[in-house]
Write a protein that holds these residues in place. Structure first.
Motif, PDB file in Angstrom:
ATOM      1  N   LEU A  89       3.969   0.068  -2.802  1.00 21.59           N
ATOM      2  CA  LEU A  89       5.018   0.987  -3.251  1.00 21.59           C
ATOM      3  C   LEU A  89       6.202   0.243  -3.845  1.00 21.59           C
ATOM      4  N   GLY A  90       6.543  -0.917  -3.254  1.00 18.26           N
ATOM      5  CA  GLY A  90       7.644  -1.712  -3.792  1.00 18.26           C
ATOM      6  C   GLY A  90       7.359  -2.188  -5.208  1.00 18.26           C
ATOM      7  N   SER A  91       6.114  -2.568  -5.463  1.00 17.10           N
ATOM      8  CA  SER A  91       5.729  -3.010  -6.807  1.00 17.10           C
ATOM      9  C   SER A  91       5.741  -1.844  -7.785  1.00 17.10           C
ATOM     10  N   LEU A  92       5.273  -0.695  -7.341  1.00 19.83           N
ATOM     11  CA  LEU A  92       5.277   0.497  -8.183  1.00 19.83           C
ATOM     12  C   LEU A  92       6.701   0.860  -8.600  1.00 19.83           C
ATOM     13  N   ILE A  93       7.591   0.901  -7.627  1.00 19.84           N
ATOM     14  CA  ILE A  93       8.992   1.250  -7.905  1.00 19.84           C
ATOM     15  C   ILE A  93       9.670   0.154  -8.719  1.00 19.84           C
ATOM     16  N   GLY A  94       9.425  -1.102  -8.356  1.00 18.78           N
ATOM     17  CA  GLY A  94      10.049  -2.209  -9.079  1.00 18.78           C
ATOM     18  C   GLY A  94       9.663  -2.235 -10.544  1.00 18.78           C
ATOM     19  N   GLY A  95       8.388  -2.040 -10.827  1.00 21.46           N
ATOM     20  CA  GLY A  95       7.936  -2.010 -12.211  1.00 21.46           C
ATOM     21  C   GLY A  95       8.553  -0.869 -12.986  1.00 21.46           C
ATOM     22  N   ASN A  96       8.631   0.299 -12.367  1.00 18.75           N
ATOM     23  CA  ASN A  96       9.196   1.465 -13.053  1.00 18.75           C
ATOM     24  C   ASN A  96      10.708   1.361 -13.213  1.00 18.75           C
ATOM     25  N   LEU A  97      11.385   0.690 -12.285  1.00 23.28           N
ATOM     26  CA  LEU A  97      12.831   0.488 -12.444  1.00 23.28           C
ATOM     27  C   LEU A  97      13.115  -0.425 -13.636  1.00 23.28           C
ATOM     28  N   LEU A  98      12.307  -1.466 -13.799  1.00 23.84           N
ATOM     29  CA  LEU A  98      12.483  -2.335 -14.958  1.00 23.84           C
ATOM     30  C   LEU A  98      12.230  -1.551 -16.244  1.00 23.84           C
ATOM     31  N   SER A  99      11.161  -0.765 -16.256  1.00 17.64           N
ATOM     32  CA  SER A  99      10.854   0.047 -17.424  1.00 17.64           C
ATOM     33  C   SER A  99      11.961   1.056 -17.699  1.00 17.64           C
ATOM     34  N   ALA A 114      -1.000   3.430 -12.387  1.00 18.27           N
ATOM     35  CA  ALA A 114      -0.725   2.644 -11.189  1.00 18.27           C
ATOM     36  C   ALA A 114      -0.690   1.147 -11.463  1.00 18.27           C
ATOM     37  N   SER A 115      -0.678   0.734 -12.727  1.00 14.64           N
ATOM     38  CA  SER A 115      -0.811  -0.688 -13.031  1.00 14.64           C
ATOM     39  C   SER A 115       0.333  -1.532 -12.492  1.00 14.64           C
ATOM     40  N   GLY A 116       1.557  -0.989 -12.443  1.00 16.71           N
ATOM     41  CA  GLY A 116       2.673  -1.741 -11.881  1.00 16.71           C
ATOM     42  C   GLY A 116       2.410  -2.106 -10.426  1.00 16.71           C
ATOM     43  N   ALA A 117       1.945  -1.111  -9.654  1.00 19.70           N
ATOM     44  CA  ALA A 117       1.627  -1.356  -8.243  1.00 19.70           C
ATOM     45  C   ALA A 117       0.472  -2.331  -8.099  1.00 19.70           C
ATOM     46  N   ILE A 118      -0.548  -2.171  -8.928  1.00 21.78           N
ATOM     47  CA  ILE A 118      -1.718  -3.032  -8.837  1.00 21.78           C
ATOM     48  C   ILE A 118      -1.375  -4.461  -9.240  1.00 21.78           C
ATOM     49  N   CYS A 119      -0.495  -4.622 -10.244  1.00 27.25           N
ATOM     50  CA  CYS A 119      -0.035  -5.966 -10.607  1.00 27.25           C
ATOM     51  C   CYS A 119       0.676  -6.623  -9.431  1.00 27.25           C
ATOM     52  N   GLY A 120       1.456  -5.829  -8.687  1.00 26.26           N
ATOM     53  CA  GLY A 120       2.135  -6.363  -7.515  1.00 26.26           C
ATOM     54  C   GLY A 120       1.151  -6.847  -6.465  1.00 26.26           C
ATOM     55  N   ILE A 121       0.092  -6.073  -6.234  1.00 24.08           N
ATOM     56  CA  ILE A 121      -0.946  -6.471  -5.277  1.00 24.08           C
ATOM     57  C   ILE A 121      -1.633  -7.753  -5.753  1.00 24.08           C
ATOM     58  N   ILE A 122      -1.947  -7.820  -7.042  1.00 21.58           N
ATOM     59  CA  ILE A 122      -2.624  -8.997  -7.595  1.00 21.58           C
ATOM     60  C   ILE A 122      -1.764 -10.246  -7.445  1.00 21.58           C
ATOM     61  N   PHE A 123      -0.487 -10.147  -7.849  1.00 16.67           N
ATOM     62  CA  PHE A 123       0.362 -11.336  -7.835  1.00 16.67           C
ATOM     63  C   PHE A 123       0.791 -11.719  -6.425  1.00 16.67           C
ATOM     64  N   ALA A 170       6.532  -2.703 -17.454  1.00 12.67           N
ATOM     65  CA  ALA A 170       6.374  -2.319 -16.048  1.00 12.67           C
ATOM     66  C   ALA A 170       5.401  -3.241 -15.319  1.00 12.67           C
ATOM     67  N   HIS A 171       4.456  -3.841 -16.064  1.00 18.09           N
ATOM     68  CA  HIS A 171       3.519  -4.764 -15.440  1.00 18.09           C
ATOM     69  C   HIS A 171       4.259  -5.996 -14.919  1.00 18.09           C
ATOM     70  N   LEU A 172       5.172  -6.529 -15.743  1.00 16.53           N
ATOM     71  CA  LEU A 172       5.945  -7.696 -15.326  1.00 16.53           C
ATOM     72  C   LEU A 172       6.831  -7.361 -14.136  1.00 16.53           C
ATOM     73  N   ASP A 235      -2.340   2.155 -19.896  1.00 13.93           N
ATOM     74  CA  ASP A 235      -1.295   2.829 -19.153  1.00 13.93           C
ATOM     75  C   ASP A 235      -0.366   3.644 -20.031  1.00 13.93           C
ATOM     76  N   ASP A 236      -0.051   3.164 -21.242  1.00 12.42           N
ATOM     77  CA  ASP A 236       0.891   3.870 -22.089  1.00 12.42           C
ATOM     78  C   ASP A 236       0.231   4.604 -23.249  1.00 12.42           C
ATOM     79  N   LEU A 237      -1.089   4.739 -23.247  1.00  9.99           N
ATOM     80  CA  LEU A 237      -1.731   5.514 -24.294  1.00  9.99           C
ATOM     81  C   LEU A 237      -1.250   6.963 -24.287  1.00  9.99           C
ATOM     82  N   TYR A 238      -0.939   7.454 -23.100  1.00  9.74           N
ATOM     83  CA  TYR A 238      -0.390   8.810 -22.997  1.00  9.74           C
ATOM     84  C   TYR A 238       0.928   8.920 -23.762  1.00  9.74           C
TER      85      TYR A 238
END
Length: 280
Positions: A89-99, A114-123, A170-172, A235-238
């Motif tokens: 959740l922290g990664s999800l929120i952090g990515g979206n706050l940057l965006s 969910a890519s922001g959250a998943i990037c957080g899990i990966i890193f 948001a990924h970064l 993620d941003d095709l929408y």
């Protein structure tokens, strides 16, 4: 009885159910998507989280959930469910706050995924377990830290240069948030894995600074990108789809303003009715 993996499965199930509802109803997308105007003007801060459980297609959803499953098993088992959820959740929120900060002047900017959250899990996994290997379908295994650096470079290449290009900011943000939260929970890893942490953090911080303060330096606007942008992250095709719908709607409304509603063709009237239902 071991409950390892239960939280990951619950997260995946939640993504599937909410995304499925979004596939069936545009109103669900409009209600829960990341949208700058709704967040900043109307204070709908819940969108910073709800947008992470929506996807644009089954392909998008399945790709994200497989990525989450591949990287989450070791992390959830070793850190426990509470810490794991905090990273997600922290990664999800952090990515979206940057965006949100980067696009704060683009009121109609929107995104889901969910890519922001998943990037957080990966890193987080990479900095805590730098010896881990990453492979796709069991082929071509590479060290996790190599994957992390390549992913950063890929994200930078995909930074949007114009409103209808694809953004990876948001990924970064999610990656950085995941690393920071993981290291706060396991501070011993800072001294143990300092080289890997520096190798991932320095380019992330540098490019985040460039994106915010000097975006013209990394504009993606060249022949190769313009010819191959269909390969960009989904993620941003929408975002592109929504921009095209808005252009169509603006053209119809402009025609009504100048020539009256009776000047609309049958197709234009159907589109106007469809857009009206989506908004209501």
């Amino acid at each position: 009885m071991s409950y390892t993996g239960i939280i990951t499965l619950l997260i995946i199930l939640t993504n599937v159910v909410i995304s499925w509802k979004g596939f069936k109803s545009r109103a669900v997308f409009n209600k829960y998507e990341f949208e700058v105007e709704r967040i900043l003007l109307y204070k709908e801060y819940r969108r910073l989280i709800t947008c992470g459980f929506l996807h644009v297609s089954w392909k998008h959803l399945i790709f994200n959930m497989i990525s989450l499953l591949l990287f989450s098993v070791m992390l959830e088992a070793d850190m426990g469910p509470v810490a794991y959820v905090c990273i997600y959740l922290g990664s999800l929120i952090g990515g979206n706050l940057l965006s949100l900060y980067i696009h704060r002047r683009e009121n109609d900017y929107s995104a889901v995924g969910a890519s922001g959250a998943i990037c957080g899990i990966i890193f987080a996994s990479i900095v805590l377990y730098p010896g881990m290997m990453v492979s796709f379908f069991g082929l071509f295994p590479v060290p996790g830290w190599v994957y992390g650096i390549v992913y950063i470079l890929y994200s930078i290449y995909g930074i949007k240069s114009r409103r209808d290009n694809i953004g990876h900011d948001a990924h970064l943000g999610g990656a950085m948030a995941g690393m920071l939260i993981g290291l706060m929970i396991e501070p011993a890893a800072i001294t143990q894995n300092i080289a890997v942490i520096i190798a991932l953090t320095v380019p992330c911080v540098f490019f985040m600074y460039v994106i915010i303060h000097k975006p013209h330096i990394i504009l993606v606007d060249n022949y190769f990108y313009n010819q191959h942008h269909v390969l960009a992250d989904i993620d941003d095709l929408y975002n592109v789809e929504k921009a095209n719908r808005q252009k169509e709607l603006d053209a119809i409304l402009d025609k009504i303003h100048h020539k009256g509603i009776n000047s609309l063709t049958k197709t234009e009237k159907e589109k106007l009715e469809r857009y009206s239902r989506q908004i209501s």
